[in-house]
Design an enzyme around this catalytic site. Structure first.
Site, PDB file in Angstrom:
ATOM      1  N   ASP A   1      -4.462  -2.686   5.074  1.00 54.73           N
ATOM      2  CA  ASP A   1      -5.259  -2.085   6.530  1.00 54.73           C
ATOM      3  C   ASP A   1      -6.607  -2.502   6.167  1.00 54.73           C
ATOM      4  O   ASP A   1      -7.338  -1.947   7.032  1.00 54.73           O
ATOM      5  CB  ASP A   1      -4.462  -0.949   6.474  1.00 54.73           C
ATOM      6  CG  ASP A   1      -4.584  -0.198   5.188  1.00 54.73           C
ATOM      7  OD1 ASP A   1      -5.717  -0.502   4.182  1.00 54.73           O
ATOM      8  OD2 ASP A   1      -4.226   0.999   5.449  1.00 54.73           O
TER       9      ASP A   1
ATOM     10  N   ASP B   1       0.889  -0.951  -0.110  1.00 52.59           N
ATOM     11  CA  ASP B   1      -0.030   0.089   0.228  1.00 52.59           C
ATOM     12  C   ASP B   1       0.722   1.524   0.376  1.00 52.59           C
ATOM     13  O   ASP B   1       2.373   1.295   0.388  1.00 52.59           O
ATOM     14  CB  ASP B   1      -0.632   0.152   1.240  1.00 52.59           C
ATOM     15  CG  ASP B   1      -1.769  -0.719   1.500  1.00 52.59           C
ATOM     16  OD1 ASP B   1      -2.091  -0.863   0.052  1.00 52.59           O
ATOM     17  OD2 ASP B   1      -2.974  -1.176   2.259  1.00 52.59           O
TER      18      ASP B   1
END
Length: 1176
Positions: free
Chosen positions: A725, A404
């Site tokens: 996440d 990410d």
């Protein structure tokens, strides 16, 4: 509901008072929020388990027989008729000492069992520690005394008001008292994967163990721990155990990739540790980790070889004895001699078992466990919380990391640095006086109200620090803008508390925006919206001008704004957020469920550029990864320009490189066929060059990870690590070989699906995990190199010694001692080497690389030869060298000889010094490098040396040792030291000179590949069965493989049929024509691309279909141009293939986005291009 609230004495908005006496009473009455852990195994149980080892049982039986027979005095004592059988028992004392060997074997068995049990026990203890650490990590927000506080899940009591939000795993049962657009995934309980909508007036029940997939709200806790839904299930299953696993499987089957396996409320429950234990034990359940697969296989092979050797040893000894006594010396088998003969046979049997004991490397599993447990403990300090043991080692083989951007590569401290408001683009945050007051008021209200009320900016912890950001970081950046504009967001929130919000459309990855509706004084409604700028601007039809009045905002204005405002911001690496609003009349009230109509026709207030700076340590970490042969790809939800700017700052791509940066839309266009299905061969054309995937949905992430893992483009299967996440990263985290969840920003759902939790959310921790993973692999290899040398030598010595002298030069008890040092102690010593940076200097080993490299084979054989020469020299001419009595052909109960003691002592000395050699497995010269950084190693080597002195000098009869004087000791140590010198000699021999080693390496590689395939096909087959079948399957596969290879070679030789062998069936000429036509079309289509200005200009991006064509038209071209390129390249492989225009430069990756999708859209069914495409 009200009566219930009064029963648990609760005043809803303020929550419980937090009075300790009240909390304790609630815990007594309603129970605590933890499920009591399964009892750990007691030490005795572990001892009993260790005793189940087959070789140990055989040894025990042999020792018992030996013991029993030694007490039996045959009546025909001394009668010559039994021949040599009794000649050795000169004096009574010696004959009576016959029981010592049996007793000593039993004693050493006890030692081995205790050591194994102790190791298991400490491992279990470490797991429990890890478990409780994971549990402490999990906190939950509750309201107590009107304050929102974070509590460990175990401290939640009945009556608490818990704040729930997107991504939470509910820790207890409860009733919803206020909710915004709340959707729950109850698949872990029901197996239904559809999300269930919850609201306070209908279906308010929330159950523990379910996941919040959308929205937010508050619930009153009604049941905790054993009385909650999860608790009830666990109690039924006896808090874990076999059934739980079956249930997990069921849930998984019903629910596919999306189901996060139902796991215990993270309480103080140790069930998970047990699960991990089971995972290690029942390896067939989950595809084994790379290392475990290779090791199991190796151990089985060595075990089989050992069994064969020991059987042959026993047969030869028995035959030799029988022929010698009954054939050559023509003795009768007399009844009174039977016990004596049996004693001989038992002795032979013990020698055979000893060979087996030495051959079976029972230290292997131990070494793996010790190494992994040690690494996991140390990785905690490096901010890696490992949830599944084998993830740590798989990480060492990683070849790709899909990371990410936000929070991992960047600091996740969002700050607004630019804004466009009132028709002016401010490069720094403007003074409030320069913004029209009307616009300023709307802007401040829009940001304050349309964000989660849990998001706040708090004063810094220490003087001079940065303010603390709590909650969603993007929202924190916007609230920071409000504070920079000298306004206070809290006073506005106090006027309109959360309960008064009329309707909330919460943020999710599909909407990429959030909207909140409030009711104004006059009864009308106002909705505030914010989200990704290109998405929100598409829904705007007006904008506030320089005096705060609305003016029309046409598509042309939007394109202008994108070019002049959004693009420059994005190219500076800023995330652009657009804030807008819309007013609705009170009568008639709009249909709030019709979201598409509600969130449209908006008025734009401003566009904010939010900066999330790259973490300073990330570029260096990414450089290390690239040097270590790991490809880092960035997968983000951000705008493509922002993503590219950040990727360049991080060093993922460098200007001018031939790599792809594309967005989700273009990615899907390239990998899907006409029907919209994902095709592996299309993914294979994209992923090797892909470095940045922007505006990606969680599905794209999952597709990419799956595509890379399933790809057969490269010989090694790719091992992919993924960071995530969000709640919807779950499937990708599960699919990946190693899933990293963020400890700070990550949701509970992501943590559940992950293998490792990054407690500091930092990319550099991933690099540390790679280092530890490689270190585990190397530690095991070091141990293997040491262990196999000892095995080879000990087995050959025992075997040949027994065949030539009817007695093993190394006695059973001595062998057990050697086994103990080389198995248990060496595994401790070599498995706890700390990692060094040099581990990141090499490429990953990959899944199919043989466990024993050619350098290791060279070392094993080299050291084996040295040790065998020394030992056989000592065995056959040792008595002449040292001028002592020969120990060969000694009778049954003769006293220990100095001759055999020297052999045993030299053998152990050589192992000790070879243990130092084993510290290096890549042919390094300096074997002492960093030896003092590992105190465990030093203490074990010295400790072993000390015990050896005691055994030789004072071991006496039980150890078959006779004390040695100083000179002989010096000789033993000298011969041992020879190992270090010999090690240098071996490392001077280049591997290329030893051709046969290459063959050895290759062979294991061939063996290994089918094992991988089998693991996938036959997961359910039990392990032993698989071992048996594997031999046959390998044999057939090997045969068919050789046949295929021969056929291919013949085809190549014949040359004429070459094209026939490699080309598809269709006729070449027609295809060539097709390709010419298509190439002609393409050249006309892409003329624009070759002009230099269009190459550099990024503005073509803005004619992107997202802004021009309605989303409803499919952007799936019917020709994938990369396909044609490949075909053309195949046809005329002699001339260079035309450069693939998709990959020309980083920018043109985007230029093409436009053109290809335009062409796809423009090829309306009537156009000539369309008919050509369909015919193709």
């Amino acid at each position: 509901m009200k009566s219930w609230v009064s029963r648990v004495s609760l005043s809803p908005p303020a929550g419980l008072t937090g009075d300790p006496a009240d909390l304790d009473k609630r815990k007594d009455v309603y129970g605590q929020n933890l499920i009591p852990p399964k009892k750990p195994k007691t030490f005795l149980q572990l001892v009993w388990e260790a005793l189940q080892d087959v070789t140990l049982i055989i040894l025990e039986i042999a020792a018992m027989i030996s013991l029993g027979l030694s007490f039996y005095q045959p009546p025909g004592e001394g009668s010559e008729s039994c021949g040599a059988a009794n000649a050795g028992a000169e004096d009574e004392g010696e004959a009576e000492a016959g029981w010592i060997e049996g007793a000593a074997i039993l004693l050493s068995v006890v030692c081995v069992v205790l050591v194994t049990a102790f190791n298991d026990w400490s491992k279990e203890k470490q797991f429990r520690g890890l478990q409780s650490r994971i549990e402490q990590e999990q906190k939950f927000q509750v309201v107590r005394g009107s304050q929102v506080i974070q509590l460990p899940v175990a401290d939640i009591v009945v009556g608490d008001i818990a704040q729930i939000k997107y991504g939470d795993l509910l820790p207890a049962d409860g009733i919803l008292i206020q909710g915004n657009d709340l959707k729950i995934d109850e698949s872990s309980l029901t197996g239904e994967s559809d999300h269930v909508r919850k609201s306070a007036d209908k279906d308010p029940m929330l159950l523990s163990g379910t996941h919040v997939m959308e929205g937010s709200g508050r619930m009153v806790v009604t049941a905790v721990g054993v009385n909650s839904q999860t608790g009830i299930i666990f109690t039924l299953l006896g808090a874990g155990g076999e059934e739980e696993e079956k249930k997990e499987k069921k849930v998984k089957k019903q629910d596919g990739a999306a189901a996060m396996e139902m796991q215990p409320l993270k309480s103080a429950e140790g069930g998970e540790a047990d699960e991990k234990e089971k995972k290690k034990a029942s390896v067939s359940k989950k595809e084994k980790s790379v290392l475990q697969g290779k090791l199991t296989k190796l151990a089985v092979q060595i075990g089989k070889a050992g069994l064969v050797m020991s059987a042959i040893t026993v047969i030869i000894l028995v035959l030799y004895f029988a022929i010698d006594n009954f054939v050559l010396q023509k003795r009768q088998w007399l009844p009174e001699c039977t016990p004596i003969y049996i004693q001989y046979f038992v002795k032979f049997f013990i020698i055979g078992v000893t060979v087996l004991v030495v051959a079976v490397p029972e230290g292997l599993p131990l070494a793996v466990t010790i190494s992994l447990a040690y690494s996991v403990k140390k990785m905690m300090k490096d901010n890696n919380l490992v949830r599944h043991l084998d993830a740590c080692e798989t990480m060492g083989n990683a070849t790709a990391i899909c990371s990410d951007k936000t929070g991992t590569l960047t600091t996740n401290r969002m700050t607004a640095v630019q804004c466009y408001v009132g028709d002016v683009h401010y490069k720094v945050i403007p003074d409030p006086s320069s913004i029209p007051p009307k616009t300023l008021d709307i802007l401040v209200s829009a940001i304050s109200i349309n964000s989660a009320y849990t998001t706040k900016i708090l004063p810094p912890d220490k003087e001079g620090g940065l303010p603390k950001q709590v909650g969603n970081k993007t929202e924190c950046g916007l609230l920071g803008l409000v504070l920079d504009l000298k306004r206070d967001y809290q006073s506005i929130r106090n006027q309109i508390p959360e309960e008064k919000l009329y309707k909330v459309y919460t943020f999710n990855s599909v909407r990429k925006s959030m909207s909140t509706v409030t009711k104004l004084q006059d009864g009308s409604f106002r909705m505030y919206s914010k989200g990704a700028s290109e998405i929100v601007l598409k829904k705007c039809s007006r904008i506030l001008n320089e005096v705060g009045e609305q003016r029309v905002f046409r598509p042309r204005d939007r394109d202008d704004m994108v070019k002049k405002v959004i693009e420059p911001m994005a190219c500076d690496g800023l995330r652009t957020i657009c804030v807008a609003y819309r007013d609705f009349s009170a009568d008639p009230e709009p249909n709030w469920d019709d979201e598409n109509n509600i969130v449209s026709d908006l008025t734009a207030i401003c566009v904010v550029g939010i900066e999330d700076p790259v973490r300073p340590e990330v570029p260096e970490a990414i450089r290390k990864c690239q040097r270590a042969g790991i490809t880092v790809r960035m997968v983000t939800g951000d705008n493509i320009n922002t993503a590219r700017a950040i990727a360049i700052k991080c060093g993922i791509i460098h200007p001018g490189e031939d790599f792809l940066c594309i967005d989700g839309k273009e990615f899907n266009r390239r990998i899907r066929n006409e029907k919209g299905e994902v095709e592996q061969e299309r993914i294979d054309k994209v992923w090797p060059k892909l470095r940045v995937l922007a505006r990606s949905s969680p599905t794209d992430k999952h597709t990419l990870v799956k595509g890379i893992i399933d790809s057969t483009l490269v010989d090694q299967r790719q091992v992919v690590a993924v960071t995530g996440d969000g709640t919807n990263d779950g499937p990708a985290l599960k699919k990946a070989d190693v899933g990293f969840a963020m400890g700070i920003a990550g949701t509970d759902v992501a943590k559940e699906a992950s293998d490792i939790i990054l407690t500091d959310d930092n990319f550099t921790s991933i690099v540390k995990a790679v280092m530890w993973g490689r270190n585990v692999y190397d530690s095991i290899s070091k141990f293997l190199q040491f262990q196999l040398t000892v095995n080879v030598v000990a087995v050959i010595v025992a075997f040949t010694g027994a065949c030539i002298t009817q007695d093993s030069p190394l006695k059973a008890v001595q062998m057990l001692w050697v086994n103990l040092i080389m198995d248990t102690f060496a595994s401790l010593a070599l498995a706890t080497e700390p990692p060094t940076e040099s581990l990141l200097m090499r490429k990953p080993y990959g899944r199919n690389k043989p466990l024993i490299s050619s350098t290791m084979t060279k070392n094993i054989l080299g050291h084996g030869i040295y040790q065998l020469i020394i030992i056989f020299t000592l065995l056959f001419v040792g008595e002449q060298i040292f001028d002592i009595d020969s120990g060969r052909n000694a009778p049954l109960h003769s006293p220990p000889s100095e001759h055999y003691t020297i052999i045993f002592n030299t053998f152990v000395m050589m192992q000790l010094f070879n243990e130092i050699n084993a510290r290096k497995i890549h042919g390094e010269r300096n074997v002492f490098d960093g030896i003092f950084r590992n105190p465990i190693f030093c203490s074990i080597v010295l400790g072993t040396f000390a015990i050896q002195i005691v055994i030789v000098q004072f071991g006496g009869k039980p150890f078959s040792c006779s004390p040695l004087d100083l000179e002989k000791w010096m000789w033993c140590v000298f011969l041992g030291l020879g190992e270090l010198v010999w090690g240098q000699v071996i490392s001077s021999i280049p591997n290329s000179k030893l051709r046969f080693l290459k063959g050895a390496g290759q062979l294991t590689q061939k063996d290994d590949m089918p094992e991988e395939e089998m693991n996938e096909d036959q997961e359910e087959i039990d392990h032993a069965e698989r071992e048996l079948r594997r031999g046959q399957i390998l044999w057939f596969r090997g045969l068919s493989r050789i046949q295929t290879q021969i056929e291919v070679v013949n085809t190549f030789k014949s040359g004429t049929s070459f094209q026939g062998a490699l080309r598809r069936q269709s006729s070449t000429t027609s295809q060539n024509q097709d390709i010419r036509v298509v190439n002609a079309f393409r050249s006309s289509l892409y003329e624009g691309l070759e002009k230099p200005e269009s190459r550099t200009s990024i503005h073509n991006f803005m004619t992107h279909p997202e802004f021009r064509i309605e989303d409803s038209t499919p952007h799936i071209p019917l020709i994938d141009d990369t396909d044609i390129d490949d075909e053309a390249a195949r046809k005329n492989s002699s001339q260079p293939s035309s450069p693939n225009k998709n990959n020309n430069a980083i920018d043109s990756g985007i230029n093409l986005t436009t053109d290809t999708s335009k062409s796809a859209a423009s090829s309306s069914p009537g156009s000539p291009l369309h008919s050509l495409e369909t015919s193709l």
